[in-house]
Design a protein around this motif. Structure first.
Motif, mmCIF file in Angstrom:
data_model
loop_
_atom_site.group_PDB
_atom_site.id
_atom_site.type_symbol
_atom_site.label_atom_id
_atom_site.label_comp_id
_atom_site.label_asym_id
_atom_site.label_seq_id
_atom_site.Cartn_x
_atom_site.Cartn_y
_atom_site.Cartn_z
ATOM 1 N N THR A 1 15.495 27.366 2.540
ATOM 2 C CA THR A 1 14.783 28.612 2.811
ATOM 3 C C THR A 1 15.724 29.629 3.434
ATOM 4 O O THR A 1 16.797 29.292 3.941
ATOM 5 C CB THR A 1 13.616 28.378 3.794
ATOM 6 O OG1 THR A 1 14.155 27.941 5.043
ATOM 7 C CG2 THR A 1 12.638 27.346 3.259
ATOM 8 N N ILE A 2 15.307 30.877 3.390
ATOM 9 C CA ILE A 2 15.896 31.893 4.253
ATOM 10 C C ILE A 2 15.075 31.838 5.540
ATOM 11 O O ILE A 2 13.864 32.061 5.523
ATOM 12 C CB ILE A 2 15.815 33.293 3.628
ATOM 13 C CG1 ILE A 2 16.475 33.313 2.242
ATOM 14 C CG2 ILE A 2 16.458 34.321 4.560
ATOM 15 C CD1 ILE A 2 17.941 32.978 2.237
ATOM 16 N N THR A 3 15.697 31.496 6.640
ATOM 17 C CA THR A 3 14.983 31.298 7.901
ATOM 18 C C THR A 3 15.357 32.409 8.874
ATOM 19 O O THR A 3 16.530 32.769 8.995
ATOM 20 C CB THR A 3 15.326 29.928 8.511
ATOM 21 O OG1 THR A 3 14.949 28.900 7.587
ATOM 22 C CG2 THR A 3 14.601 29.717 9.822
ATOM 23 N N ASP B 1 15.654 34.530 -4.622
ATOM 24 C CA ASP B 1 14.492 33.827 -5.163
ATOM 25 C C ASP B 1 14.220 32.545 -4.368
ATOM 26 O O ASP B 1 14.051 31.459 -4.930
ATOM 27 C CB ASP B 1 14.689 33.505 -6.650
ATOM 28 C CG ASP B 1 13.382 33.074 -7.322
ATOM 29 O OD1 ASP B 1 12.313 33.463 -6.821
ATOM 30 O OD2 ASP B 1 13.438 32.342 -8.334
ATOM 31 N N LEU B 2 14.183 32.706 -3.036
ATOM 32 C CA LEU B 2 13.934 31.589 -2.138
ATOM 33 C C LEU B 2 12.772 31.929 -1.207
ATOM 34 O O LEU B 2 12.493 33.100 -0.963
ATOM 35 C CB LEU B 2 15.176 31.279 -1.290
ATOM 36 C CG LEU B 2 16.362 30.630 -1.988
ATOM 37 C CD1 LEU B 2 17.549 30.548 -1.024
ATOM 38 C CD2 LEU B 2 16.002 29.250 -2.511
ATOM 39 N N PRO B 3 12.092 30.910 -0.689
ATOM 40 C CA PRO B 3 11.033 31.186 0.292
ATOM 41 C C PRO B 3 11.616 31.625 1.629
ATOM 42 O O PRO B 3 12.773 31.334 1.951
ATOM 43 C CB PRO B 3 10.304 29.846 0.418
ATOM 44 C CG PRO B 3 11.296 28.817 -0.001
ATOM 45 C CD PRO B 3 12.180 29.475 -1.014
ATOM 46 N N LEU B 4 10.801 32.312 2.401
ATOM 47 C CA LEU B 4 11.183 32.793 3.724
ATOM 48 C C LEU B 4 10.387 32.023 4.773
ATOM 49 O O LEU B 4 9.169 31.891 4.675
ATOM 50 C CB LEU B 4 10.892 34.289 3.858
ATOM 51 C CG LEU B 4 11.033 34.909 5.253
ATOM 52 C CD1 LEU B 4 12.480 34.865 5.711
ATOM 53 C CD2 LEU B 4 10.504 36.341 5.264
ATOM 54 N N LYS B 5 11.079 31.517 5.791
ATOM 55 C CA LYS B 5 10.416 30.846 6.905
ATOM 56 C C LYS B 5 10.664 31.647 8.175
ATOM 57 O O LYS B 5 11.811 31.955 8.522
ATOM 58 C CB LYS B 5 10.930 29.425 7.103
ATOM 59 C CG LYS B 5 10.282 28.720 8.302
ATOM 60 C CD LYS B 5 10.985 27.419 8.654
ATOM 61 C CE LYS B 5 10.619 26.324 7.689
ATOM 62 N NZ LYS B 5 11.160 24.998 8.132
ATOM 63 N N ILE B 6 9.569 31.975 8.878
ATOM 64 C CA ILE B 6 9.647 32.673 10.153
ATOM 65 C C ILE B 6 9.472 31.647 11.263
ATOM 66 O O ILE B 6 8.470 30.926 11.294
ATOM 67 C CB ILE B 6 8.565 33.757 10.258
ATOM 68 C CG1 ILE B 6 8.760 34.804 9.149
ATOM 69 C CG2 ILE B 6 8.589 34.419 11.629
ATOM 70 C CD1 ILE B 6 7.614 35.796 9.056
ATOM 71 N N VAL B 7 10.440 31.583 12.169
ATOM 72 C CA VAL B 7 10.387 30.620 13.268
ATOM 73 C C VAL B 7 10.295 31.376 14.587
ATOM 74 O O VAL B 7 11.169 32.178 14.915
ATOM 75 C CB VAL B 7 11.627 29.699 13.270
ATOM 76 C CG1 VAL B 7 11.581 28.750 14.468
ATOM 77 C CG2 VAL B 7 11.700 28.904 11.977
ATOM 78 N N HIS B 8 9.218 31.121 15.312
ATOM 79 C CA HIS B 8 9.057 31.707 16.631
ATOM 80 C C HIS B 8 9.231 30.610 17.666
ATOM 81 O O HIS B 8 8.645 29.534 17.549
ATOM 82 C CB HIS B 8 7.672 32.344 16.782
ATOM 83 C CG HIS B 8 7.435 32.916 18.141
ATOM 84 N ND1 HIS B 8 6.659 32.291 19.084
ATOM 85 C CD2 HIS B 8 7.890 34.054 18.730
ATOM 86 C CE1 HIS B 8 6.629 33.023 20.189
ATOM 87 N NE2 HIS B 8 7.367 34.089 20.000
ATOM 88 N N ILE B 9 10.046 30.859 18.680
ATOM 89 C CA ILE B 9 10.381 29.833 19.670
ATOM 90 C C ILE B 9 9.824 30.222 21.026
ATOM 91 O O ILE B 9 10.028 31.346 21.496
ATOM 92 C CB ILE B 9 11.906 29.648 19.762
ATOM 93 C CG1 ILE B 9 12.463 29.270 18.384
ATOM 94 C CG2 ILE B 9 12.259 28.580 20.786
ATOM 95 C CD1 ILE B 9 13.947 29.421 18.289
#
Length: 314
Positions: free
Chosen positions: A4-6, A30-38
């Motif tokens: 993913t694109i993170t 053409d990749l999924p996006l992951k949002i990471v909140h810490i």
């Protein structure tokens, strides 16, 4: 495993700019996006909250007043961001995740399963460039996947050429990708990342190298224009030879070779003013003294006016 694109999100303007950049990159690849909140648990969160992004503080306050634990309240931030990005970037698959822990450690860990990790960095007031905090520098120094730093309020149009009216526009072609390259140890991972980035943007690749004479020429030797010219020619040939196989692998990418006397960091930063993306390397060193960032990459991180991709390599 599907990479993913993170992007790391904390609700600050710089992290929101990073999320928008990451969404555009996800579409290019053409990749999924992951949002990471810490969320980092602290003894007195109310005392710490003003130091966080405004959106983070607002969500924490709203939920804590209703008796909802901070981790649950803060979970709204990545969910809301994911919904907004999905609307603004149709076709990009967006997921979100809320993680508790130390930001530097968590981000370095999530980077392992990412195609690249995107982080925000505050722009320096009044001038171009970044203000890279300790967390960002720690992640760059330890991550073994590419990390991209994006300035606060970085609009998509800044990565593109001016339109006929002299205004940046996302409808015009991308500006060149700039690669800072050490010709003595040209690494394939770094070169492939830069060529691929230029190919996906349908733009040119400006490969920048800075050189100095060997010490035995530099000290105690009178000015010699002919010698300087010979050294410059030799360095240009070395650069051309390092790029030859990559020109063949990416025949559609126009390559501009820039070999100049002087500091490589200065030349790369100068080139960043006309770039859509700057690519630099970081040599992975596993030593008892810990990871670190080379001085050229460190300088580019702080002074580039375009997003910077740091690519770790052996």
């Amino acid at each position: 495993m599907l990479r993913t694109i993170t992007v790391g999100l904390d609700g600050s303007p710089e992290s929101r700019a990073a999320a928008e950049w990451a969404a555009r990159e996800a579409k290019l690849r053409d990749l999924p996006l992951k949002i990471v909140h810490i969320w980092e648990p602290v003894p007195e969160p109310r005392a710490q909250a003003p130091l966080l992004g405004g959106e983070t503080h607002q969500h924490w306050t709203e939920r804590s007043e209703m008796g909802v634990p901070p981790t649950e309240g803060w979970g709204r931030i990545p969910r809301d961001a994911a919904e907004g990005i999905s609307l603004r970037h149709p076709g990009v698959e967006v997921t979100s995740e809320h993680v508790a822990g130390r930001p530097g450690e968590v981000l370095a860990e999530v980077a392992k399963s990412a195609e690249l990790l995107v982080l925000g960095s505050r722009g320096l007031a009044g001038i171009g460039g970044f203000m890279v905090g300790s967390v960002g520098l720690s992640v760059v120094a330890h991550a073994e996947r590419p990390v991209v730093l994006v300035r606060a309020l970085e609009p998509a149009a800044d990565e593109h050429e001016m339109d006929p009216a002299g205004v940046p526009s996302a409808a015009t072609p991308f500006r060149p990708v700039v690669l800072g390259l050490d010709v003595e140890r040209p690494d394939g991972t770094l070169l492939e990342f830069a060529f691929d980035a230029a190919a996906r943007r349908a733009t040119s690749l400006n490969v920048v190298h800075g050189w100095f004479p060997p010490p035995y020429y530099a000290y105690g030797t009178p000015a010699n224009p002919a010698l300087h010219e010979a050294l410059a020619l030799s360095d240009s040939k070395t650069l051309a030879e390092a790029l030859r196989p990559w020109r063949q692998k990416f025949p559609d990418v126009e390559v501009v070779e820039t070999s100049r006397y002087g500091s490589a960091a200065v030349h790369v930063v100068d080139a960043s003013r006309e770039a859509s993306l700057v690519v630099v390397g970081r040599r992975i060193r596993r030593s008892p003294f810990g990871a670190h960032i080379g001085h050229i990459t460190h300088a580019v991180l702080h002074h580039s006016t375009a997003p910077v991709a740091v690519v770790p390599h052996g």
